[in-house]
Design a protein around this motif. Structure first.
Motif, PDB file in Angstrom:
ATOM      1  N   ALA A   1      20.919  77.472   2.569  1.00 13.41           N
ATOM      2  CA  ALA A   1      19.486  77.273   2.312  1.00 13.41           C
ATOM      3  C   ALA A   1      18.617  78.294   3.045  1.00 13.41           C
ATOM      4  O   ALA A   1      17.831  79.015   2.413  1.00 13.41           O
ATOM      5  CB  ALA A   1      19.077  75.844   2.660  1.00 13.41           C
ATOM      6  N   PRO A   2      18.698  78.405   4.377  1.00 13.05           N
ATOM      7  CA  PRO A   2      17.855  79.415   5.034  1.00 13.05           C
ATOM      8  C   PRO A   2      18.244  80.840   4.650  1.00 13.05           C
ATOM      9  O   PRO A   2      17.381  81.724   4.581  1.00 13.05           O
ATOM     10  CB  PRO A   2      18.078  79.162   6.530  1.00 13.05           C
ATOM     11  CG  PRO A   2      19.368  78.423   6.609  1.00 13.05           C
ATOM     12  CD  PRO A   2      19.457  77.607   5.351  1.00 13.05           C
ATOM     13  N   GLY A   3      19.536  81.070   4.374  1.00 12.05           N
ATOM     14  CA  GLY A   3      19.952  82.399   3.953  1.00 12.05           C
ATOM     15  C   GLY A   3      19.329  82.793   2.626  1.00 12.05           C
ATOM     16  O   GLY A   3      18.847  83.921   2.445  1.00 12.05           O
TER      17      GLY A   3
ATOM     18  N   MET B   1      12.701  88.261   8.030  1.00 15.72           N
ATOM     19  CA  MET B   1      12.126  87.228   8.905  1.00 15.72           C
ATOM     20  C   MET B   1      10.647  87.014   8.606  1.00 15.72           C
ATOM     21  O   MET B   1       9.871  86.689   9.489  1.00 15.72           O
ATOM     22  CB  MET B   1      12.317  87.624  10.371  1.00 15.72           C
ATOM     23  CG  MET B   1      13.763  87.740  10.801  1.00 15.72           C
ATOM     24  SD  MET B   1      14.609  86.141  10.774  1.00 15.72           S
ATOM     25  CE  MET B   1      13.825  85.340  12.177  1.00 15.72           C
ATOM     26  N   ALA B   2      10.273  87.152   7.366  1.00 12.91           N
ATOM     27  CA  ALA B   2       8.858  87.020   7.002  1.00 12.91           C
ATOM     28  C   ALA B   2       8.311  85.653   7.366  1.00 12.91           C
ATOM     29  O   ALA B   2       7.135  85.526   7.739  1.00 12.91           O
ATOM     30  CB  ALA B   2       8.676  87.285   5.513  1.00 12.91           C
TER      31      ALA B   2
ATOM     32  N   SER C   1      15.575  83.491   3.137  1.00 12.08           N
ATOM     33  CA  SER C   1      15.355  84.791   3.774  1.00 12.08           C
ATOM     34  C   SER C   1      15.597  85.934   2.787  1.00 12.08           C
ATOM     35  O   SER C   1      14.860  86.936   2.792  1.00 12.08           O
ATOM     36  CB  SER C   1      16.278  84.944   4.992  1.00 12.08           C
ATOM     37  OG  SER C   1      15.888  84.073   6.039  1.00 12.08           O
ATOM     38  N   TRP C   2      16.607  85.791   1.937  1.00 10.25           N
ATOM     39  CA  TRP C   2      16.862  86.817   0.925  1.00 10.25           C
ATOM     40  C   TRP C   2      15.685  86.924  -0.046  1.00 10.25           C
ATOM     41  O   TRP C   2      15.268  88.024  -0.420  1.00 10.25           O
ATOM     42  CB  TRP C   2      18.144  86.495   0.163  1.00 10.25           C
ATOM     43  CG  TRP C   2      18.391  87.430  -0.987  1.00 10.25           C
ATOM     44  CD1 TRP C   2      18.978  88.661  -0.948  1.00 10.25           C
ATOM     45  CD2 TRP C   2      18.026  87.192  -2.362  1.00 10.25           C
ATOM     46  NE1 TRP C   2      19.001  89.227  -2.213  1.00 10.25           N
ATOM     47  CE2 TRP C   2      18.423  88.345  -3.096  1.00 10.25           C
ATOM     48  CE3 TRP C   2      17.419  86.139  -3.040  1.00 10.25           C
ATOM     49  CZ2 TRP C   2      18.230  88.458  -4.474  1.00 10.25           C
ATOM     50  CZ3 TRP C   2      17.213  86.261  -4.408  1.00 10.25           C
ATOM     51  CH2 TRP C   2      17.621  87.403  -5.107  1.00 10.25           C
ATOM     52  N   PHE C   3      15.156  85.771  -0.449  1.00  9.73           N
ATOM     53  CA  PHE C   3      13.993  85.772  -1.351  1.00  9.73           C
ATOM     54  C   PHE C   3      12.810  86.488  -0.703  1.00  9.73           C
ATOM     55  O   PHE C   3      12.148  87.324  -1.339  1.00  9.73           O
ATOM     56  CB  PHE C   3      13.619  84.330  -1.697  1.00  9.73           C
ATOM     57  CG  PHE C   3      12.255  84.183  -2.319  1.00  9.73           C
ATOM     58  CD1 PHE C   3      12.035  84.533  -3.643  1.00  9.73           C
ATOM     59  CD2 PHE C   3      11.190  83.702  -1.568  1.00  9.73           C
ATOM     60  CE1 PHE C   3      10.766  84.415  -4.204  1.00  9.73           C
ATOM     61  CE2 PHE C   3       9.930  83.572  -2.123  1.00  9.73           C
ATOM     62  CZ  PHE C   3       9.718  83.931  -3.452  1.00  9.73           C
ATOM     63  N   LEU C   4      12.552  86.184   0.563  1.00  8.48           N
ATOM     64  CA  LEU C   4      11.427  86.812   1.240  1.00  8.48           C
ATOM     65  C   LEU C   4      11.653  88.316   1.394  1.00  8.48           C
ATOM     66  O   LEU C   4      10.716  89.113   1.232  1.00  8.48           O
ATOM     67  CB  LEU C   4      11.221  86.173   2.612  1.00  8.48           C
ATOM     68  CG  LEU C   4      10.742  84.722   2.613  1.00  8.48           C
ATOM     69  CD1 LEU C   4      10.640  84.184   4.029  1.00  8.48           C
ATOM     70  CD2 LEU C   4       9.392  84.585   1.905  1.00  8.48           C
ATOM     71  N   GLN C   5      12.882  88.711   1.678  1.00  7.65           N
ATOM     72  CA  GLN C   5      13.159  90.134   1.822  1.00  7.65           C
ATOM     73  C   GLN C   5      12.950  90.882   0.510  1.00  7.65           C
ATOM     74  O   GLN C   5      12.439  92.000   0.501  1.00  7.65           O
ATOM     75  CB  GLN C   5      14.594  90.319   2.337  1.00  7.65           C
ATOM     76  CG  GLN C   5      14.893  91.716   2.857  1.00  7.65           C
ATOM     77  CD  GLN C   5      15.234  92.699   1.745  1.00  7.65           C
ATOM     78  OE1 GLN C   5      15.671  92.284   0.670  1.00  7.65           O
ATOM     79  NE2 GLN C   5      15.034  93.992   2.005  1.00  7.65           N
ATOM     80  N   SER C   6      13.315  90.213  -0.581  1.00  8.88           N
ATOM     81  CA  SER C   6      13.149  90.862  -1.884  1.00  8.88           C
ATOM     82  C   SER C   6      11.689  91.023  -2.258  1.00  8.88           C
ATOM     83  O   SER C   6      11.335  91.911  -3.044  1.00  8.88           O
ATOM     84  CB  SER C   6      13.878  90.044  -2.964  1.00  8.88           C
ATOM     85  OG  SER C   6      13.242  88.790  -3.175  1.00  8.88           O
ATOM     86  N   ARG C   7      10.817  90.180  -1.713  1.00  8.46           N
ATOM     87  CA  ARG C   7       9.386  90.254  -2.044  1.00  8.46           C
ATOM     88  C   ARG C   7       8.574  91.021  -1.002  1.00  8.46           C
ATOM     89  O   ARG C   7       7.536  91.600  -1.347  1.00  8.46           O
ATOM     90  CB  ARG C   7       8.814  88.834  -2.182  1.00  8.46           C
ATOM     91  CG  ARG C   7       9.443  88.026  -3.307  1.00  8.46           C
ATOM     92  CD  ARG C   7       9.266  88.696  -4.658  1.00  8.46           C
ATOM     93  NE  ARG C   7       9.852  87.922  -5.731  1.00  8.46           N
ATOM     94  CZ  ARG C   7       9.194  87.058  -6.476  1.00  8.46           C
ATOM     95  NH1 ARG C   7       7.903  86.853  -6.233  1.00  8.46           N
ATOM     96  NH2 ARG C   7       9.799  86.402  -7.436  1.00  8.46           N
TER      97      ARG C   7
END
Length: 420
Positions: free
Chosen positions: A268-270, A284-285, A273-279
């Protein structure tokens, strides 16, 4: 209502032989686990008399808190000269609810907006579990506010049932569950269990996960913990406690075959974090959003205590905020005492959960939302249930002292004031 936080001031800153006679150091053979009788799994979902008593208590307190919200709509309208009260759901739409609602309606980065946009609301600080659930329930319940209230109502019922069963199993006392639930439902920040916030949903996942782990059902514990990690970052502390509990209780190869399940909650947190990095290009957004919006940048524990003390007692903040910071300090002290009690009792997994929570909350610029986080400290409510069994006056004293505080915090929140 958009979230706003009080502003900080600028700063420059050898093993005994087994009783069965086996040789020292040799582990006695563990008795074979007896097969469960047919239908035993189903009985875990049946409601016994103790469970029904807990649900009646839960329902009674829900009536009380919603009656308080109704009274607030009549007594404290937005317009002091209003001849019509606010809707029953109106007082619940405060503070963080606005962010959860906007995420559920528009997503995290609508129309290309984001941290690079002036006036950005830092919504990525909030994990997606609750907004996704809100969006799903809204497909059936047209009102967003009613959907949020329904989530907390149902999740709260699941949570108190799980808490009661954990307490009864831990204390071997049929009334322990009722007492633990009572202490939770009348706690100072209990209003947030009824609001469209994450506390009830998190507890509805975390407590059954802990209960499943106590019963050795690691697949269920892992799945529930994974879901809890999608609701609050506190889920990671739960996973750490579950892992320690597993290490301390696993005895043979059969048990250790379940170890890989403990990796599941990282999904879940992984994924978030991947979604935030892609956007945003930032893994660590969510953490950086908390730092921008709520001053959750790292400070030493003594710096955090000092800054909170200044805000609470040095007349640098309006009185309403100052009183809440006094509550933050008190909640931290309660957490430290609870941690000491758990360590003394050698309840290592629960102690780890509380220690990680206190570290996370106690290393920001100042304390924020520690009283609200006490709702998630299930060892506290079980410890109070155990204490009240030895000293019956604890229960009545708690009700007389904490009950009025619970109502005060509820009115504070429901009228749109800062309540931690």
């Amino acid at each position: 209502m958009p979230v706003s936080a009080p502003h900080r001031r600028a700063t420059t800153t050898p093993a005994p032989a087994p009783a069965d006679g086996s040789p020292t150091g040799a582990r006695p053979a563990r008795p074979a686990r007896p097969p469960e009788p047919r239908g035993a799994g189903r009985t875990r979902f049946r409601l016994g008399p103790a469970d029904r008593e807990v649900l009646w208590l839960y329902l009674a307190t829900r009536i009380g808190i919603w009656a308080t919200a109704g009274a607030v709509g009549w007594l404290f309208p937005a317009d002091g000269q209003s001849r019509r009260p606010a809707s029953l759901l109106g007082p619940w739409q405060q503070w963080d609810w606005g962010l959860y609602l906007r995420i559920a309606q528009d997503g995290y980065f609508p129309a290309g907006a984001g941290p690079w946009t002036t006036g950005w609301d830092n919504r990525e600080a909030f994990l997606p579990g609750f907004p996704l659930t809100l969006r799903a329930v809204h497909a059936v319940v047209p009102s967003w506010a009613a959907a949020g209230a329904l989530i907390s109502f149902v999740a709260g019922a699941v949570a108190v049932l799980a808490l009661a069963r954990i307490a009864r199993a831990r204390l071997s006392d049929t009334d322990a569950g009722r007492r633990a639930v009572l202490f939770l439902l009348v706690s100072p920040c209990a209003v947030f269990l009824a609001a469209g916030y994450t506390e009830s949903l998190f507890l509805a996942l975390a407590l059954p996960a802990w209960l499943a782990a106590q019963r050795g059902n690691w697949p269920a514990a892992a799945v529930l913990a994974c879901l809890a990690c999608s609701v609050r970052i506190t889920g990671l502390f739960l996973v750490a406690a579950l892992a320690l509990h597993f290490v301390l209780t696993a005895r043979g190869r059969r048990d250790w075959r379940s170890a890989p399940w403990l990796l599941l909650p990282a999904l879940a947190p992984g994924a978030y974090s991947w979604f935030l990095q892609s956007r945003t290009g930032d893994w660590m957004a969510w953490k950086h959003a908390q730092e921008r919006g709520w001053y959750r940048d790292f400070h030493t524990p003594w710096e955090a205590w000092s800054n909170t003390w200044t805000a609470a007692f040095q007349h640098t903040q309006p009185t309403g905020y100052a009183l809440m910071w006094q509550a933050e300090l008190l909640a931290m002290l309660v957490g430290v005492v609870l941690l000491a009690v758990l360590l003394r009792a050698r309840r290592w997994p629960e102690a780890l959960y509380i220690a990680l929570t206190l570290w996370a909350l106690g290393t920001s610029y100042w304390y924020t939302s520690i009283p609200r986080s006490t709702l998630l400290w299930w060892p506290l409510w079980i410890a109070l249930a155990a204490w009240s069994a030895r000293r019956p006056r604890v229960e009545s004293t708690y009700l007389y002292v904490v009950g009025p505080v619970c109502v005060t915090v509820a009115i504070t929140f429901l009228t749109g004031r800062w309540a931690g």
